[in-house]
Structure formats: C-alpha cells, structure tokens
Design a protein around this motif. Structure first.
Motif, PDB file in Angstrom:
ATOM      1  N   LEU A   1      50.877 -30.820  46.148  1.00 19.63           N
ATOM      2  CA  LEU A   1      49.730 -29.537  46.224  1.00 19.63           C
ATOM      3  C   LEU A   1      48.390 -30.213  45.419  1.00 19.63           C
ATOM      4  O   LEU A   1      48.489 -30.552  44.625  1.00 19.63           O
ATOM      5  N   HIS A   2      47.319 -29.246  46.083  1.00 15.67           N
ATOM      6  CA  HIS A   2      45.875 -29.801  45.537  1.00 15.67           C
ATOM      7  C   HIS A   2      45.926 -29.005  44.041  1.00 15.67           C
ATOM      8  O   HIS A   2      46.014 -27.705  43.832  1.00 15.67           O
ATOM      9  N   SER A   3      45.597 -29.891  43.015  1.00 15.01           N
ATOM     10  CA  SER A   3      45.547 -29.267  41.987  1.00 15.01           C
ATOM     11  C   SER A   3      44.326 -28.464  41.397  1.00 15.01           C
ATOM     12  O   SER A   3      44.479 -27.423  40.567  1.00 15.01           O
ATOM     13  N   GLY A   4      43.222 -28.381  42.328  1.00  9.52           N
ATOM     14  CA  GLY A   4      42.219 -27.388  42.323  1.00  9.52           C
ATOM     15  C   GLY A   4      42.498 -26.175  42.804  1.00  9.52           C
ATOM     16  O   GLY A   4      42.257 -24.961  42.453  1.00  9.52           O
ATOM     17  N   LEU A   5      43.237 -26.105  43.983  1.00 12.71           N
ATOM     18  CA  LEU A   5      43.507 -24.982  44.525  1.00 12.71           C
ATOM     19  C   LEU A   5      44.905 -24.266  43.905  1.00 12.71           C
ATOM     20  O   LEU A   5      45.034 -22.919  43.949  1.00 12.71           O
ATOM     21  N   TYR A   6      45.800 -24.957  43.269  1.00 12.48           N
ATOM     22  CA  TYR A   6      47.098 -24.421  42.910  1.00 12.48           C
ATOM     23  C   TYR A   6      47.290 -24.652  41.455  1.00 12.48           C
ATOM     24  O   TYR A   6      48.215 -24.107  40.956  1.00 12.48           O
TER      25      TYR A   6
ATOM     26  N   THR B   1      44.309 -35.865  42.490  1.00 13.33           N
ATOM     27  CA  THR B   1      44.436 -34.529  41.731  1.00 13.33           C
ATOM     28  C   THR B   1      45.330 -33.958  42.704  1.00 13.33           C
ATOM     29  O   THR B   1      45.128 -32.939  43.482  1.00 13.33           O
TER      30      THR B   1
END
Length: 458
Positions: free
Chosen positions: A212-217, A315
C-alpha cells in the motif's frame, strides 16, 4: 610405538598419494550431477578397506548415497569398536577463492589442500591406514572392528539413521569412534562430550492483500515489517534470555566440575571480540563465552527480509515480511516441543491486523556423554602419549545429528577423536589438513586401539 613411527615414516609418501587419489574424486552429495562421483568415492573406500585387511566389505545401496560397511571380528573376548565417518564433501563455491583446484590435491606449507581434506576424508583415512598398519605389523587386531561410513552427512540424509535402526545387531559395538572434529589448537587435543541439538522454523507475516501507498495509508493500517520486527523482539528479554514460556525445560544446571572444565578453555573474551571486529561480545547474562556456545541453548535470527530493497526510496507499506529462526538445544530439550512453544509464543504476540504463517523445519536431539567413561578416558590417554598433552573434554556448540542417533540406537559411548584444526577452512575455499596431525593421528589411533584391547584383558 617406535616400530609404528618407523612404519608410518617409511610409507608417508605412499599414504599421501593414496589420500590424494581419494580427494581427487568430487563426491559432492548435494549436487545430483555428482552422484556417479559419490558412488566412485564409496567404491574407492571399499577397495581401500579390503586392501587394509578388513573383511565382509559391503557397499549398501540406499535411496540416497551408498553406505560402506566392513568388519574384522577375530578377537574373541575383546571389545568391539565401530568407526564412523563420511566420504561425501561440500560444494566448492566460490571456486575463484581457491589457490589450487579443489579436486587437485596439493601439498604445501605442511598441509594438504583439497575439498574433503579435513572434512572428512582425511580424518577417516587415518583409521583405514591405522588398521592396515596393525594388521601388517602384528597380523591381528587388538579389538573387534567395524566400519560404517556414509555419503550423505553433508546433506543431513536419512539413509544412515534408517540403516542403523534396521541393523542394530550387525552394528552392535562397545564404542563408536568418530574423527570429524578438531583439536582446540595445534598440540592441544580435545574430546567432545556434548553437541547441541537443533530445530528451525520460517515465519511469514502478512497484512493487506497488496503493498500500500505509505502516504495514503501510512499510520492507519498494519505494516508487515513493523509487525514482524515487534514480534521478533518479544523472543528475548533484556538479559539475553529466551522469553518463550517453557523454552528452558530440560536444560541441565551446570555442575561446578563442568564449569571448571569449560573455564579451562574459555578464550580471552576481550581479545576474541577484537579478533572478530566487535566492541564487545553479547549473550545470556551470567555465562561465559564457552558456556554460552557449548552448554546453553540459543534462539537465533538467521535471516529477516521484506518490503522494498532496491536502490533509492519506494514509499510503500509492505504486505509481507519473513524471518528464518534456528535454535541450538542442550540436555533433554525436545526439538518438537521447542518448536511448538515458539509457535505458540509467536501466535500469542502477533499484532492485531497481521496474520502469521509458520513452517517448522529440521529437528535434531542434543548429544551428551559421560567423560568418565573408560572408552573416553583411554582416548585421552592415547592422545597424551602421542601429543604430549592430555585431551581436554569439551562441549561443542555445533550440531551433528548422527552422533546422538548412534548413541541412542547402538546404546554405546561415542568417542569423538578429532584430528583437524579449527582454522582448516572446512566448508570453505582452501580447505586443508595438517600433515603433522596426519602423522600424529595415525599413531594416536593405533595407540588407542591397543589400549582398548589391553584394557579388556586386564
């Protein structure tokens, strides 16, 4: 022993040429393309045993690699000694680090260099030539003698344990002699009276169905790497002890005599750390280096991985992470019970939202024997008369599962009479064997067999 000094000195070149011939056979048991070579090494040994004067020399085919058996049972009323060894060798990679080709034996600097030189063809060869010498010099052996030699030691094969179980009466003996270990250092012989057992497992932690995207999640979902690292951290306490409930069940308390024996060969720990490039050693509090590595159990992380490992930054929150774990076991620790306890501990401490998959692996019992056993004491005496120093009784941190199997199945003491040295690069490039220990090993074995025979006739 003077006649044997002359005998071996007069045949040293002949013996070296024979050993070179055997070492030139690439009997790598782990690689299927070398199966014909493994078979050739077994046949070479069978022929050597026949030439030495052994009888009933047999090559037993198995599902894996052959087992070579021989016997000479012409000493009624005398003890029986069984000699174990292995003729298979490790792979040679990385090849470019060898000074000379691994299967082109080369003698230099008082050593013979080749794969298998010390592990275990060279050491086993000593027994063949010692027996041959006694029969040529005296016409008879002071003991009844058996050889049982395998070709799967380097791959932890299953053929030998099955062979032992199926042939208990045939292999019955008063002592098992194994030369597949080393002296403490040049001139300081040792006899190992304990080997640690082993068990292993692989752990996989999974979270989401995809990275998963670390910015979104990030900060809102479980991270497989975080979960794994936190989980692994629960396995030890701040004093270096394993924190798994019941892990130390079956671990014996060291007696004062055992502590004194271990202290007698404990290294200078500051120097050892410096030699290893460390600022300090680390381990279970309250124990010395030798106690930690020979008489205490361990739980070690052998590999931890997961997530992005390429160049630069990515990321992501990884969906899975992995770890490989092994334990060294002592005393009466049960490998299966230990694995079950670790698995229970891991499942109890896994983070919410993370899932756990565990695959249990190999299992081997620890080995221990009583150093006061007459067969071991006679071995220490034999060393002393040749090396000028009595063998020290040690506990080894490694695991050789077949040793415990021999002791259990044949119900006989196992005498680990090693003639290698710790720095002879077994399993590594430029493996070698000291010619000084070749010379002294022959005399020690001859001396030992006579002592065992004489001990029975008193």
């Amino acid at each position: 022993m003077s006649s044997y000094n002359e005998y071996f000195a007069g045949r040293r070149d002949e013996h070296l040429n024979e050993l070179k011939e055997w070492l030139s056979i690439p009997s790598i048991s782990a690689l299927s393309e070398h199966k014909p070579d493994v078979n050739a090494a077994a046949r070479w040994l069978a022929d050597a045993l026949t030439r030495a004067g052994m009888e009933k020399v047999e090559v037993h085919e198995t599902k894996g690699h052959p087992i070579v058996y021989a016997e000479h049972l012409k000493a009624p009323g005398r003890p029986t000694v069984l000699i174990y060894g292995h003729y298979d060798v490790q792979p040679v990679d990385p090849l470019h680090l060898w000074t000379t080709p691994p299967f082109e034996p080369d003698v230099r600097d008082g050593k013979i260099f080749a794969r298998g030189a010390t592990d275990d063809k060279g050491q086993l060869f000593l027994h063949v030539k010692a027996v041959e010498a006694i029969l040529r010099q005296e016409g008879e052996l002071p003991v009844n003698l058996k050889f049982c030699v395998e070709g799967e030691e380097e791959v932890s094969g299953e053929s030998l344990p099955a062979f032992l179980e199926a042939n208990r009466e045939k292999l019955k003996t008063d002592a098992v002699i194994i030369s597949d270990s080393s002296l403490l250092e040049p001139g300081k012989p040792s006899i190992c009276t304990g080997l640690r057992g082993l068990c292993s497992l692989e752990v996989t932690v999974t979270t989401a169905k995809t990275d998963l995207h670390s910015g979104l999640y990030g900060g809102a979902v479980p991270n497989a790497l975080h979960a794994l690292v936190a989980l692994l951290d629960t396995l030890h306490d701040d004093q270096g002890r394993v924190a798994v409930e019941g892990f130390y069940e079956g671990v014996p308390v060291l007696s004062e005599l055992e502590k004194a024996d271990l202290a007698s060969y404990n290294p200078d720990e500051k120097k050892l750390a410096a030699d290893l490039g460390l600022d300090a050693l680390y381990g279970e509090e309250g124990y010395s280096f030798t106690e930690r590595t020979g008489a205490r159990p361990t739980l070690e992380l052998n590999g931890v991985w997961g997530g992005f490992q390429g160049e630069g930054t990515k990321t992501v929150i990884p969906k899975e992470a992995h770890a490989k774990i092994t334990c060294r076991l002592v005393g009466a620790q049960d490998p299966q019970a230990t694995l079950d306890r670790i698995e229970s501990h891991l499942r109890k401490h896994i983070q919410p939202g993370a899932k756990l998959r565990i695959v249990q692996g190999e299992k081997a019992l620890a080995f221990t024997c009583d150093p006061s056993d007459p067969m071991l004491q006679l071995a220490a005496d034999a060393y002393e008369e040749v090396y000028g120093a009595r063998a020290v009784f040690t506990k080894d941190g490694g695991s050789i599962p077949v040793v415990a199997t021999f002791a259990r199945v044949l119900e006989a003491p196992v005498v680990m009479m090693g003639f290698g040295l710790p720095d002879e690069n077994l399993h590594a490039p430029d493996e070698h064997f000291s010619l000084d220990n070749l010379d002294k090993g022959l005399l020690t074995i001859v001396n030992y067999l006579h002592k065992v025979g004489q001990g029975a006739s008193k």
